[in-house]
Design a protein around this motif. Sequence first.
Motif, PDB file in Angstrom:
ATOM      1  N   ASN A   1      -1.083  -6.405   7.957  1.00 58.09           N
ATOM      2  CA  ASN A   1      -1.197  -7.862   8.144  1.00 58.09           C
ATOM      3  C   ASN A   1      -1.074  -8.598   6.809  1.00 58.09           C
ATOM      4  O   ASN A   1      -0.405  -9.642   6.718  1.00 58.09           O
ATOM      5  CB  ASN A   1      -2.511  -8.209   8.823  1.00 58.09           C
ATOM      6  CG  ASN A   1      -2.536  -7.749  10.274  1.00 58.09           C
ATOM      7  OD1 ASN A   1      -1.482  -7.578  10.875  1.00 58.09           O
ATOM      8  ND2 ASN A   1      -3.725  -7.525  10.823  1.00 58.09           N
ATOM      9  N   ASN A   2      -1.717  -8.055   5.779  1.00 54.87           N
ATOM     10  CA  ASN A   2      -1.625  -8.695   4.458  1.00 54.87           C
ATOM     11  C   ASN A   2      -0.177  -8.671   3.940  1.00 54.87           C
ATOM     12  O   ASN A   2       0.306  -9.658   3.350  1.00 54.87           O
ATOM     13  CB  ASN A   2      -2.538  -7.984   3.467  1.00 54.87           C
ATOM     14  CG  ASN A   2      -4.014  -8.208   3.794  1.00 54.87           C
ATOM     15  OD1 ASN A   2      -4.370  -9.231   4.387  1.00 54.87           O
ATOM     16  ND2 ASN A   2      -4.873  -7.260   3.433  1.00 54.87           N
TER      17      ASN A   2
ATOM     18  N   SER B   1      -5.110  -3.723   8.477  1.00 48.80           N
ATOM     19  CA  SER B   1      -5.408  -4.811   7.538  1.00 48.80           C
ATOM     20  C   SER B   1      -4.332  -4.911   6.461  1.00 48.80           C
ATOM     21  O   SER B   1      -3.852  -6.014   6.127  1.00 48.80           O
ATOM     22  CB  SER B   1      -6.779  -4.576   6.912  1.00 48.80           C
ATOM     23  OG  SER B   1      -7.054  -5.576   5.945  1.00 48.80           O
ATOM     24  N   ASN B   2      -3.915  -3.756   5.920  1.00 53.37           N
ATOM     25  CA  ASN B   2      -2.866  -3.763   4.899  1.00 53.37           C
ATOM     26  C   ASN B   2      -1.536  -4.293   5.452  1.00 53.37           C
ATOM     27  O   ASN B   2      -0.809  -5.038   4.787  1.00 53.37           O
ATOM     28  CB  ASN B   2      -2.670  -2.363   4.328  1.00 53.37           C
ATOM     29  CG  ASN B   2      -3.861  -1.904   3.492  1.00 53.37           C
ATOM     30  OD1 ASN B   2      -4.624  -2.732   2.976  1.00 53.37           O
ATOM     31  ND2 ASN B   2      -4.059  -0.593   3.376  1.00 53.37           N
TER      32      ASN B   2
ATOM     33  N   ILE C   1      -8.051   0.166   8.351  1.00 52.70           N
ATOM     34  CA  ILE C   1      -7.607  -0.188   6.993  1.00 52.70           C
ATOM     35  C   ILE C   1      -6.081  -0.396   6.969  1.00 52.70           C
ATOM     36  O   ILE C   1      -5.567  -1.335   6.344  1.00 52.70           O
ATOM     37  CB  ILE C   1      -8.035   0.912   6.005  1.00 52.70           C
ATOM     38  CG1 ILE C   1      -9.565   0.950   5.886  1.00 52.70           C
ATOM     39  CG2 ILE C   1      -7.399   0.683   4.632  1.00 52.70           C
ATOM     40  CD1 ILE C   1     -10.088   2.122   5.072  1.00 52.70           C
TER      41      ILE C   1
END
Length: 889
Positions: free
Chosen positions: A271-272, A268-269, A265
């Motif tokens: 990268n965003n 992913s955060n 998680i």
Amino acid sequence: MTAIKHALQRDIFTPNDERLLGIVNVCKAGKKKKNCFLCATVTTERPVQVKVVKVKKSDKGDFYKRQQTWELRDLTIVDAKDASKENPEFDLHFEKVYKWLASSTAEKNSFISCIWKLNQRYLRKKLEFVNVSSQLLEELPKAEESVPSGESQSVAGGDEDALEEYQELSTREEQDIESMMEMCEYAVSNAEAFAEKLFKELQVLDGANIQSIMASEKQVNILMQLLDEALAEVDTIEGKLSSYEEMLQSVKDQMDQISQSNRLIQISNTNNGKLLDDIQFLVNYMDLSKGHIRALQEGDLTSPRGIEACISASEALLQCINVALHPGHEQLAAVNQQQKLFSDLRDTFARRLTNHLNNVFVHQGHDQSSTLSQNSAELTLPKHSPLHRDLLRYAKLMEWLKNTQREKYEGLSRTYVDYMNRLYEREIKDFFEVAKIKMAGTSKEAKGKFGLHGSSGKLTGSTSSLNKLTVQGSNSRRSQSSSLLDMGNMSASDLDVADRTKFDKIFEQVLSELEPLCLAEQDFISKYFKLQQHQTVLPPLAQPETEEADGSIQSKIPPQADHRHSLSSEKDMVRLMMNKIFQSIEPELNSLIALGDKIDSFHSLYMLVKMSHHVWTAENVDPASFLSTTLGNVLVTVKRNFDKCISGQIKQMEEVKISKKSKVGILPFVTRFEEFAELAETIFRNAERRGDLDKAYVKLIRAVFMNVEKVASESQKTPRDVVMMENFHHIFSTLSRLKISCLDAERREAKHKYTDHLQSYVINSLGQPLEKLNHFFEGVEARVAQGVREEEVSYQLAFNKQELRKVIKEYPGKEVKRGLDNLYKKVDKHLCEEESLLQVVWHSMQDEFIRQYKHFEGLIGRCYPGSGITMEFTIQDILEYFSSIAQSH
């Protein structure tokens, strides 16, 4: 050997806290037999140090002394020479090899065995034993069995117990034994009773020890029982811990799964967030507002608001072009599209800006040309501050053009230089034409005298040659100087202080007009074209770009890159532009200087001072500026003209011709030197280049001295002494009045020459009035010089008293006065009126005449004693004669 061992222990080793454990009697192999002892010792203090000591008997007595010591740890090899045969020789390898010969093989073996044991016990280093029997290194050698027991123990030391054979008591032990013996007074007298008492006390101690051991055994059993119970408890705790570990293992597996999920998680955060940052970066730095785009495409470049809008838009565009993209951004289609848009906007705006500025240059150039006629009659240069003020509004746009389109920027700079070159060339030519006309008087007069044609301001016609200077009689000083002075092609009557002062003001005004003009233009070029005093560094994205087929933007090197890199610095570029714009200044200045020098060669003095001052001022502002360089070049020309002026005056001195029919008087070049010095001192007061004038002074004065002597030698009408006396007196007076420090030596020399020739002229002139009397006394002095006694001269036939009276009668007072009057007239004819030296010379002649009179009276008194012969006139008569003659004339 035992006695020697104990003696060595007592005398040598005990004072050094050492114990002697092994000894061997040796001598050096192959040399004269000088016996000594090798001793193996250990220290009594910890840490133990093992040494091999060489001890030798002293030559002065029966005592032994320590000669040399080696550490056993430094011993590397022990060589016994032969392991199977008896051989007393052996070698010890320390820092070098020592060869020894023992007194017997048994002593050698015992000493080697002792070294081996000491090494095993204290050092345990890798010590190599060569040609030594293995039995010798493990047990006592058999050879010792044949040696008496007492000697064997003392020499070799025996086994391990033998090493401890001799052990001194410590201080504590000595004190205990002494106290025990004091308690038992009979210990010395009855040793058996003392020993029996000690034995009983030992038995009591043994019993106590046995009981203590038995009590300790019970305590040990209790301790072992407690240890068994503790081990049982440990086993119980370990079992519980194992069950707990099994229970926690499942919890650990579940936590690992949760941690893995959280990590995914978080990735992913991250990268965003990075993606959002990149998008915001591209939106913020790769986006240009519509207002800026409109200003770049259609903005008004004539109004102040439009120029400000274009400046803001160009700066925003430059930031977008020069933004540092992150890796991978150039592969995005949107980024490539924006880059192409920026490139098109840049090219479009650069083209609009270049065309507009070209039109501004042309328009401003025409406007300036139309105003030239207004200033043509005045000695002033037009001011270009309005043009500079209008163009400076585009300075930031020029900087933008320099950073983005270097080729167009250089094209604009060339266009500006071309237009301004033509403009300044017309202005400067008109300005210098006015200056030349003012120098020569009026325009019509200048054209008549000097051949000025049109606006070129060039001089035509041939230069008149220098006139030969001729002295024309003994006229007044003013008429002499006005008729003889010839200054650079014009007569002296046309040149006065007012004309030279007018020229000085005109030349100063020319330089004062040029200096601010050049400084203002240079300052404008630096600000407008952004050419500061540092190396030019182009930004990495400031080169033109072209669009490839795939839509990407590629950099292309401009065709004039080589020319751009040829300029070493922006300072050189400023100087290059200034040279092209003002390329007519130096020729026009040289032409003006040539005109001034042609009008009057003394103008070079004014020009040298003024030009030196302006060069000094320009160098203080910027030594490498265009103005400093140009004025420096012109200063070389002025200095050359100044040197030519000095050389011309020297040449005139050398070409002077004197009249054979009239007296010489003050030579014309002496008068010219005086006028030159007076003028130069006025001009060069507080000047920077005083050294040039001092050098010229020295050249001129030496030429004056040389040519005065030359003219004096050639003079026929006037005596040489008179020419030298009058001219050097004039030179001395001039130098004393002007106080020129660099000519102090020449001033003293002039005074010396004047005094010498005055004295020479007086002496030569005074031989005339009393000629016969002079000849008579010269004969008297000649007889005295030949050895005749002074009182016997009167007995000489030619010099007796009658001859003396006859000569004296020929010079009565009236005759002397008449002779002096003729002498005065003759001197008056020789001397000129300018210097007024007649009275000085006449007074000097009076003093010399009186001196000769006293000399003659003295000779009469010494050579004709008691004769009563005297001159027919007295000193008072002489004074009256000289005074009356001077007053009568």
